[in-house]
Design an enzyme around this catalytic site. Structure first.
Site, PDB file in Angstrom:
ATOM      1  N   GLY A  85       0.878  -1.069   0.059  1.00  0.00           N
ATOM      2  CA  GLY A  85      -0.103  -0.076   0.132  1.00  0.00           C
ATOM      3  C   GLY A  85       0.838   1.251  -0.029  1.00  0.00           C
ATOM      4  N   GLU A 180     -10.818   0.345  -5.659  1.00  0.00           N
ATOM      5  CA  GLU A 180      -9.671   0.968  -6.949  1.00  0.00           C
ATOM      6  C   GLU A 180     -10.536   0.863  -8.124  1.00  0.00           C
ATOM      7  OE1 GLU A 180      -7.533   2.093  -5.148  1.00  0.00           O
ATOM      8  OE2 GLU A 180      -6.646   0.918  -3.551  1.00  0.00           O
TER       9      GLU A 180
END
Ligand SMILES: *[C@@H]1O[C@H](CO)[C@@H](O)[C@H](O)[C@H]1NC(C)=O
Ligand SMILES: *[C@@H]1O[C@H](CO)[C@@H](O)[C@H](O)[C@H]1NC(C)=O
Length: 669
Positions: A85, A180
């Site tokens: 991340g 996403e």
């Protein structure tokens, strides 16, 4: 604040920390197996491939395809998933699978990838009418396709590696695919564990260059990016929260903050955004055409300008006022300068200032961040403004006093020619004759016109072609004047009965009536039939366009004058000497209409912008530089709807100047 004040400390840090980082990397490199290159993953199935929705600006109707490399990664790791991340996952694992107590994370860095604030967000930190910006991770060579990097060594990007146990892998992937959906792809890359120096493989979501949400402009123009970041809001919250939280994460460790200073725009964007949030007002607009004098405020949009001067598509821009201000009500375009007026009567000017048309001495600009518009009349409340080719006229609210500045070589600023000072650099009150109170102003190439509060027309400046009255003032015997506009060599006035009067040069038919001589200084009536009342008048250098309504509230556009470049949107390039219907497919609901020097632009009921005429600088914003002999739609960035402006009072206004066009949403007064 000058950009250099932000950039300077960063530059110093780069020099100071680069050797340490390179050493650090070389060390890892020797003690562990070399990094394998990123695997290009092919979708295993064509079915369920997400489709890009251009309106919502997200992928819909599909699942992110399964990738063999992801499966391989999971298998190699006994069913566990390692996930890297670098954006919101650094500070917000969410409330789902990643928040589970059995999920662990630790700091790690990716090599050869740079965290880039370059991904449009319309579903999390912005909305389609005002996209926010989120991070993506781009390979160094991808970044170099979009902008230069001030270092040669590989980039290191600090983030977190999550270890997801096998029982949570499916849930986690499903969540992330949703999170996403703004245009990310799955990738597997090598990352370096900060503590052990081990090289690990991890799954990554990133938006690549071919993804429609990639936003190169914000990667190149940090002040613009910071402006967006400071106001955008989406379903997941404010954009600045995402930015400041990520900055705080990076600040929390010395190694990470050093890397941030070196390889990352997060710190600088966070500082700029805080400055904007604290004491600036931002006005967003779109613009196209010539930026030769920075009339589009795109000087910093490196890479988006053709030959450093023009943009051929509507491009986002922002006016930054270094104080609190109220909403805009109007936007204006002159020969090479532009202006914005607010509801409370604040006027801001920018662009070409060679003649003092911004109300200040030229050449004293101090390269501000991102721009400091000039507010020449801070002490007065501005009611009306007119931008000519190289001069500016302003009326004060309430008093009707006239202020003017700029090129006075023909007396177009103050009615007198002083051979010793051909320009007036200071915004001065102009007394044309005693006790004038004006309600309208107009500025053309080299002449000006005003309407007094009681409807008398007065003119001053170049009079060579009859564009100025012979007497000191004029009004029709049976009416009074409401509005006036000035072209290059002609003047057009509208009276209270909705009739149009013209005088000046008629070489191209721009007077819309027959004249005995080529030039006629006596106002004459343009014949348009008694059923139509003209509402607004507009003129370019040598063409005239008016909007008229009948008793049934039907609207039509009439035009006349020069059409050699398609100024009137008619295929026949000969001059039009009589009022002629224009734009019949668009005239029913025109929201805004304006003439550029040799072009005409309008906004229709669906907020689409159209234009015709001269297009040499891309000023019709349709991607071409060919003149358009019929209306062509402006393409490129949509006119942003600034968060906080209620939609129902945000009217789209378009202004065309010498060779530029600007469109923005304003509060209608
Ligand atoms: C035309 O518009 C005016 C003002 O909006 C309104 O008062 C009038 O009723 C309308 N007339 C027709 C025929 O629709
Ligand atoms: C832009 O306008 C020019 C001139 O009319 C035309 O040739 C061109 O096709 C237009 N481009 C687009 C994308 O519509």
């Amino acid at each position: 604040m000058p950009a250099s004040q932000y950039l300077f400390p960063r530059f110093v840090l780069i020099v100071a920390t680069l050797p340490a980082l390179i050493f650090c990397w070389t060390n890892h490199h020797h003690h562990h197996h070399p990094l394998s290159t990123t695997r290009q993953m092919q979708p295993t199935t064509e079915e369920g491939t997400p489709v890009w929705d251009p309106v919502a600006q997200i992928y819909v109707g599909g699942i992110v395809p399964e990738h063999a490399a992801v499966q391989e990664l999971i298998e190699q790791n006994q069913g566990c998933l390692r996930l890297f991340g670098y954006g919101s996952l650094c500070w917000n694992p969410g409330a789902g699978a990643l928040a589970h107590a059995s999920v662990h994370h630790r700091p790690a860095k990716a090599r050869g990838y740079r965290r880039c604030w370059a991904q449009k967000s319309t579903d999390h930190r912005g909305v389609p009418s005002f996209p926010g910006i989120v991070c993506t991770l781009l390979k160094d060579q991808e970044v170099r396709q979009l902008r230069s990097l001030d270092y040669d060594s590989p980039t290191f990007t600090e983030g977190l590696v999550y270890e997801v146990p096998s029982e949570l892998v499916d849930e986690c992937l499903a969540e992330l695919d949703f999170r996403e959906k703004g245009g990310y792809a799955r990738d597997v890359i090598d990352v370096i564990d900060d503590q052990t120096g081990d090289v690990l493989q991890a799954l990554l979501y990133r938006g690549t260059l071919d993804n429609p949400a990639i936003w190169p402009r914000v990667l190149r123009d940090l002040p613009f990016a910071a402006a967006v970041l400071s106001v955008a809001v989406g379903p997941s919250g404010t954009n600045h929260e995402y930015l400041h939280q990520l900055d705080a994460f990076l600040e929390s460790s010395t190694a990470a903050s050093q890397m941030e200073q070196l390889f990352d725009d997060t710190y600088i964007l966070s500082s700029m955004t805080k400055t904007f949030q604290r004491d600036a007002t931002l006005f967003f607009f779109v613009a196209a055409g010539s930026n030769q004098h920075n009339q589009l405020l795109l000087k910093d949009a490196v890479g988006d300008l053709h030959q450093g001067e023009d943009v051929y598509f509507m491009t986002e821009s922002v006016l930054c006022i270094s104080r609190r201000s109220d909403p805009s009500t109007g936007i204006y375009a002159g020969g090479g300068h532009s202006a914005l007026l607010t509801q409370e009567g604040r006027l801001y000017l920018w662009g070409w200032n060679e003649h003092g048309q911004l109300g200040m001495t030229p050449g004293v600009s101090d390269s501000p961040l991102p721009i400091r518009p000039i507010q020449p009349l801070a002490q007065i409340v501005v009611d009306k403004v007119a931008l000519g080719f190289s001069h500016t006229l302003v009326l004060e609210r309430g008093t009707g006093k006239l202020f003017a500045f700029g090129d006075n070589s023909r007396g177009q600023v103050n009615g007198q020619i002083d051979k010793k000072s051909l320009s007036i650099f200071e915004a001065k009150e102009i007394a044309l004759y005693k006790n004038d109170m004006f309600k309208e102003v107009a500025a053309g190439l080299f002449h000006s016109a005003c309407v007094t509060k009681d409807g008398q027309l007065i003119t001053f400046g170049c009079r060579k072609f009859g564009q100025c009255l012979e007497g000191s003032s004029w009004t029709p015997s049976d009416s009074s004047i409401l509005q006036v506009v000035c072209g290059r060599r002609h003047t057009v006035a509208l009276d209270e009965k909705g009739r149009v009067w013209t005088f000046g040069d008629n070489q191209y038919g721009q007077l819309g009536r027959e004249t005995r001589n080529k030039a006629d200084p006596s106002p004459g009536l343009v014949e348009m039939g008694s059923t139509w009342r003209v509402q607004t008048i507009h003129c370019g250098w040598s063409h005239t366009v008016v909007l008229a309504q009948n008793d049934d509230n039907q609207t039509v556009v009439w035009g006349w004058g020069r059409n050699d470049k398609g100024q009137l949107g008619l295929a026949d390039t000969s001059c039009v000497t009589r009022p002629t219907y224009l734009f019949q497919d668009h005239s029913a609901a025109i929201e805004s209409l304006d003439c550029g020097s040799e072009s005409t632009v309008l906004v229709d009921a669906k907020d689409r912008i159209w234009g015709c005429g001269w297009n040499e600088h891309g000023n019709l914003a349709n991607g071409s530089t060919d003149d358009a002999h019929q209306l062509t739609q402006a393409l490129g960035a949509l006119v942003p709807l600034i968060p906080g402006y209620p939609e129902d009072i945000s009217r789209l206004r378009v202004a065309a100047g010498g060779a530029h066009v600007i469109a923005m949403r304003v509060v209608s007064s």
